[in-house]
Design an enzyme around this catalytic site. Structure first.
Site, PDB file in Angstrom:
ATOM      1  N   ASN A   1      28.648 -11.923  -3.375  1.00  0.00           N
ATOM      2  CA  ASN A   1      28.934 -13.309  -3.002  1.00  0.00           C
ATOM      3  C   ASN A   1      30.426 -13.605  -3.246  1.00  0.00           C
ATOM      4  O   ASN A   1      31.044 -14.373  -2.527  1.00  0.00           O
ATOM      5  CB  ASN A   1      28.074 -14.262  -3.823  1.00  0.00           C
TER       6      ASN A   1
ATOM      7  N   ASP B   1      34.823 -16.816  -3.594  1.00  0.00           N
ATOM      8  CA  ASP B   1      33.757 -16.421  -2.668  1.00  0.00           C
ATOM      9  C   ASP B   1      34.318 -15.601  -1.513  1.00  0.00           C
ATOM     10  O   ASP B   1      35.325 -15.966  -0.901  1.00  0.00           O
ATOM     11  CB  ASP B   1      33.071 -17.675  -2.090  1.00  0.00           C
TER      12      ASP B   1
ATOM     13  N   ASP C   1      22.765 -10.166  -6.246  1.00  0.00           N
ATOM     14  CA  ASP C   1      23.150 -11.319  -7.057  1.00  0.00           C
ATOM     15  C   ASP C   1      23.368 -12.540  -6.158  1.00  0.00           C
ATOM     16  O   ASP C   1      23.966 -12.435  -5.080  1.00  0.00           O
ATOM     17  CB  ASP C   1      24.458 -10.975  -7.797  1.00  0.00           C
TER      18      ASP C   1
ATOM     19  N   GLU D   1      18.047 -12.119  -6.124  1.00  0.00           N
ATOM     20  CA  GLU D   1      18.003 -13.296  -6.998  1.00  0.00           C
ATOM     21  C   GLU D   1      18.062 -14.541  -6.132  1.00  0.00           C
ATOM     22  O   GLU D   1      19.097 -14.861  -5.569  1.00  0.00           O
ATOM     23  CB  GLU D   1      19.201 -13.287  -7.955  1.00  0.00           C
TER      24      GLU D   1
END
Ligand code: CA
Length: 502
Positions: free
Chosen positions: A122, A179, A209, A245
């Site tokens: 990410n 990001d 993640d 996740e």
């Protein structure tokens, strides 16, 4: 096409497992173990857990019975938790070398244990060379191709680009975690290379993640990106296992399963307000069978071939110790309630001995307690931890104690290995009218029944006839023995059994 191939392959694997269980060997448990690398086992005395330390503890891990390790990020990073990566193709020096990694993979392979890595894409670290190069370019004419790898805006935004003060960047987890622009073709190519690189080193899967943050507030685009990751990983290795996740509600999690990913962590079942801990505190096993049965049905309908990933806690959550008031019988009940669920349960390191930790994140990642007497056996705590470990019996004290939580986990995981249906089967709750009893069947190649007495005080006498289990074969028991159970159907508090129905 790909899914059909995988299902076929899986059927072959399951048949093989069932056959070996009949031959008296223990099958694969399908239980994974999360290791927060810096806090697990230190091989060189610097106080920081490392890869050689994990390899030295493989005997312990194998005796626990898990067949998969999830390692939190192993790459170079300025932080102790390593969730802000500066080089995706390297091992952090404090954790060891690539040779140490290859050695760990090979030693795990010899024990039938696969290794999955944390894939943190990410964002990168703000110290990653890509970001530094992009920021330097923005201070000048901004023409460097690295600029397109991040989410920069001019005039306003979340965080100021150092040295280029009209420019800003998105960083949902803070200024030190910029990001990535996941629409950028260079970024996607690079992520593909990272996945292939580690697969080439023997990695059998990835934990993704922060999947809900890939595209902020855009579940459809998040699912599309997970599909890209899943297809990329499986194009090299059809068996590559991906677990994501998605720290969210059931609806959002179901949406992401449309990506074709194998598993998403079952957050609604986890943590202090989740089904598992709440049912444990109330001694209400029936509610776990009902809720997880309904969830399994939704998964089978929406994403056939997927696997739920139930867990009690992880490195971002307080330890179960505090939620269960440090009481051993409650910790044993919680263990029963998640370790027999369909899918792939994940045990957070230290959960199997009942470690404590709550409040700030560092406390949730305290050193694995190999010994409460001999601190030299343990890692040092993360620098900003402000709690001590409250558990008074480490692995050394628990390993030979038949009543310890550690031996309870070993028994339960060994029991699970007798029922390969639990990996991919369809779950049906059995309504027994008894609140304490968590009762369900799971059907795959065959059908097994799981019965759990979630009460810490009440003995139950079961009517197996009315449950349709009169002729079922007892595969094993914990908390009671098969002979006693078969004769009287009396089920002591904190006990469980698995039966083969057909
Ligand atoms: Ca070390």
């Amino acid at each position: 096409m790909m899914r059909r191939y995988i299902c076929l392959l899986l059927a072959v694997v399951l048949l093989g497992t069932a056959a070996s269980a009949e031959a008296g060997e223990r099958g694969s448990s399908g239980v994974a173990y999360e290791i927060f690398v810096g806090s697990f086992a230190d091989s060189d005395g610097d106080g920081i857990g490392d890869l050689r330390g994990i390899e030295e503890k493989l005997g312990y891990i194998a005796a626990l019975g898990v067949d998969m390790l999830w390692l939190t990020p192993i790459h170079p990073s300025p932080s102790y938790h390593h969730y802000d990566v500066t080089d995706y193709y390297a091992v952090a020096p404090e954790f060891g070398t690539m040779e140490d990694f290859d050695s760990l993979i090979s030693a795990c392979g010899e024990r039938g244990i696969s290794v999955i890595l944390d894939l943190v894409v990410n964002h990168t670290s703000s110290e990653h060379p890509w970001f530094l190069q992009a920021a330097a370019s923005l201070a000048g004419d901004g023409s460097d191709p690295m600029v397109s790898r991040y989410r920069f805006t001019q005039g306003s935004g979340q965080h100021v680009v150092p040295g280029a003060e009209d420019w800003y960047y998105e960083g949902q987890f803070g200024y030190h975690m910029p990001d990535l622009n996941l629409d950028d073709s260079q970024v996607r190519d690079e992520i593909g290379k990272i996945i292939s690189y580690w697969q080439g080193h023997g990695v059998k899967g990835f934990r993704l993640d922060a999947t809900t943050s890939y595209y902020t507030a855009s579940p459809v685009r998040n699912a599309e990106f997970i599909r890209f990751l899943n297809e990329t990983a499986k194009s090299n290795d059809p068996d590559c296992y991906l677990v994501g996740e998605c720290w969210s509600d059931e609806q959002t999690i179901l949406g992401l399963y449309s990506s074709g990913i194998d598993s998403l962590f079952d957050f609604p079942a986890a943590d202090v307000n989740g089904t598992l801990i709440q049912s444990t505190l109330k001694g209400n096993g029936a509610s776990v069978a009902r809720r997880l049965g309904a969830w399994n049905e939704a998964l089978v309908d929406t994403a056939p071939g997927s696997m739920d990933a139930p867990f009690l806690t992880n490195h971002d959550l307080a330890r179960a110790y505090g939620m269960l008031r440090g009481q051993l019988p409650l910790m044993k009940v919680a263990a029963m309630l998640y370790l027999f669920l369909p899918g792939r349960p994940f045990v957070y390191y230290g959960e199997e001995i009942g470690m404590s930790g709550s409040g700030r994140d560092e406390n949730k990642r305290l050193p694995m307690l190999w010994s409460a007497e001999d601190a030299a056996q343990n890692c040092l705590p993360p620098a900003d931890a402000d709690q001590n470990q409250r558990l008074k019996a480490g692995v050394d004290a628990q390993k030979d104690d038949p009543d310890s939580l550690l031996n309870w986990y070993r028994q339960l995981i060994a029991l699970r290995a007798l029922a390969p249906e639990l990996a991919h089967g369809s779950m049906t709750a059995l309504d027994t009218g008894e609140n304490a009893l968590c009762a369900f069947t799971v059907s795959g190649e065959g059908t097994v029944a799981v019965l759990i007495n979630a009460s810490t005080t009440a003995e139950l006498t079961l009517d197996l006839d009315s449950m349709g289990l009169a002729d079922a074969e007892i595969l094993g028991c914990a908390g009671t023995n098969a002979e006693t159970f078969a004769e009287k159907h009396v089920f002591p508090p904190v006990s469980c059994t698995i039966l083969r129905v057909d």
